[in-house]
Design an enzyme around this catalytic site. Sequence first.
Site, PDB file in Angstrom:
ATOM      1  N   GLU A  52     113.151   7.478  76.636  1.00 36.34           N
ATOM      2  CA  GLU A  52     113.410   8.515  75.826  1.00 36.34           C
ATOM      3  C   GLU A  52     112.399   8.978  75.081  1.00 36.34           C
ATOM      4  O   GLU A  52     112.579   9.996  74.423  1.00 36.34           O
ATOM      5  CB  GLU A  52     114.618   8.310  75.283  1.00 36.34           C
ATOM      6  CG  GLU A  52     114.539   7.724  73.739  1.00 36.34           C
ATOM      7  CD  GLU A  52     114.394   6.244  73.874  1.00 36.34           C
ATOM      8  OE1 GLU A  52     114.111   5.305  73.117  1.00 36.34           O
ATOM      9  OE2 GLU A  52     114.535   5.728  75.085  1.00 36.34           O
ATOM     10  N   HIS A  92     111.288   2.275  76.137  1.00 33.94           N
ATOM     11  CA  HIS A  92     112.092   3.297  75.839  1.00 33.94           C
ATOM     12  C   HIS A  92     111.980   4.760  76.605  1.00 33.94           C
ATOM     13  O   HIS A  92     110.872   5.353  76.091  1.00 33.94           O
ATOM     14  CB  HIS A  92     111.991   3.513  74.333  1.00 33.94           C
ATOM     15  CG  HIS A  92     112.603   2.476  73.590  1.00 33.94           C
ATOM     16  ND1 HIS A  92     113.889   2.816  73.057  1.00 33.94           N
ATOM     17  CD2 HIS A  92     112.360   1.526  73.074  1.00 33.94           C
ATOM     18  CE1 HIS A  92     114.348   1.951  72.289  1.00 33.94           C
ATOM     19  NE2 HIS A  92     113.537   1.113  72.184  1.00 33.94           N
ATOM     20  N   CYS A 152     116.328  -1.524  76.080  1.00 35.00           N
ATOM     21  CA  CYS A 152     116.054  -2.374  75.146  1.00 35.00           C
ATOM     22  C   CYS A 152     116.775  -3.709  74.719  1.00 35.00           C
ATOM     23  O   CYS A 152     116.920  -4.465  75.528  1.00 35.00           O
ATOM     24  CB  CYS A 152     115.686  -1.665  73.725  1.00 35.00           C
ATOM     25  SG  CYS A 152     114.463  -2.380  72.538  1.00 35.00           S
TER      26      CYS A 152
END
Length: 358
Positions: A331, A329, A245
């Site tokens: 995660e 992202h 990001c």
Amino acid sequence: MKGKLILENKTVFEGECFGKISETVGEVVFNTGMTGYQEILTDPSYYGQIVTMTYPLIGNYGTNLDDSQSSFPKVKGFIVREACKVPNNFRCEIDLDVYLKKNNIMGIEGIDTRQLTKILRNAGTMKGIITTNDLSDDEITNMFNNFSNTNAVDMVTPEKVKTIGEGNLHIGVIDCGIKTNILNSFVNKGCKLTIFPAHISEEEILKHNLDGIFLSNGPGDPTDLPDVIETVKSLIGKMPVAGICLGIQIIALAFGAETEKMKFGHRGCNHPVKNLKTGKVTITSQNHGYMVKTDSLTDDLEITHININDGTVEGLRHKTLPVMGVQYHPEACPGPHDSNIIFEDFINLFKGEQHGFR
């Protein structure tokens, strides 16, 4: 209590305030996720922003102590169509209204979030005020003029260096506002992490005998972080570098590329991203308002992933140096885990076993 949302373009929405009844100003953005409101509230990348949820019912499963992505909520305000008053879930520990009250977050419900989202989509992200007061034009103008988010990273970065996890692979993390599950994703794969404040010096980083450096997500404009960009520039070539990001934007800026603010950004759990090497498309979680300008990339940087919706850059790698990053992202939290394998690519990069994405 009756309240209203006042936008920078003078549009006013009336609704009912909940959470901490006060007054707040911030940048109004929208998130298209159907779930994950607690992770969104606690994501440090939202610092300085008033988040609008496009899904109409929020709060139906309450909140708990496990799902937060930082120590406390970072948003400036929260906008929903309807806030659930009676959550029903076995993991629920506290309802949304009380959670916001405890964390001093102003919320407003009962407004037409669909219309609000269309305004932001068509006109672009803009500042907004949530208030229970009747403000004069001068008071509104002053509140907008006095709001700035240029020091956002300073408000969410840690003050001290700390180390977590155990393992033979030792990764340094420049924390510009990292989500908890990014750290967990590395630790669960057997990594030792030394976490640095954003404005750490190259000399301090090099003292720790690291296998590589990771650049986290975070709020705001990456060009507001010239010292971080210079530190990363000096580390490139001395150790592997990866980022997520805000991290990929800092990498791009360190190589002389440019970033720019998007009209309304990417925020949600349903963004399709294509791996240009494999042709595979994954559904990703995203939260960013800035992007790397494609036409500013130097010849030594290669685009590895693109956003299917608008063609923007979602992944980069250096053609010869061990440097790579993604804009989305992997995660999740909230969101799908389709792209979690990216952490294995990062780890292989830090181990010197692989250069780039599979």
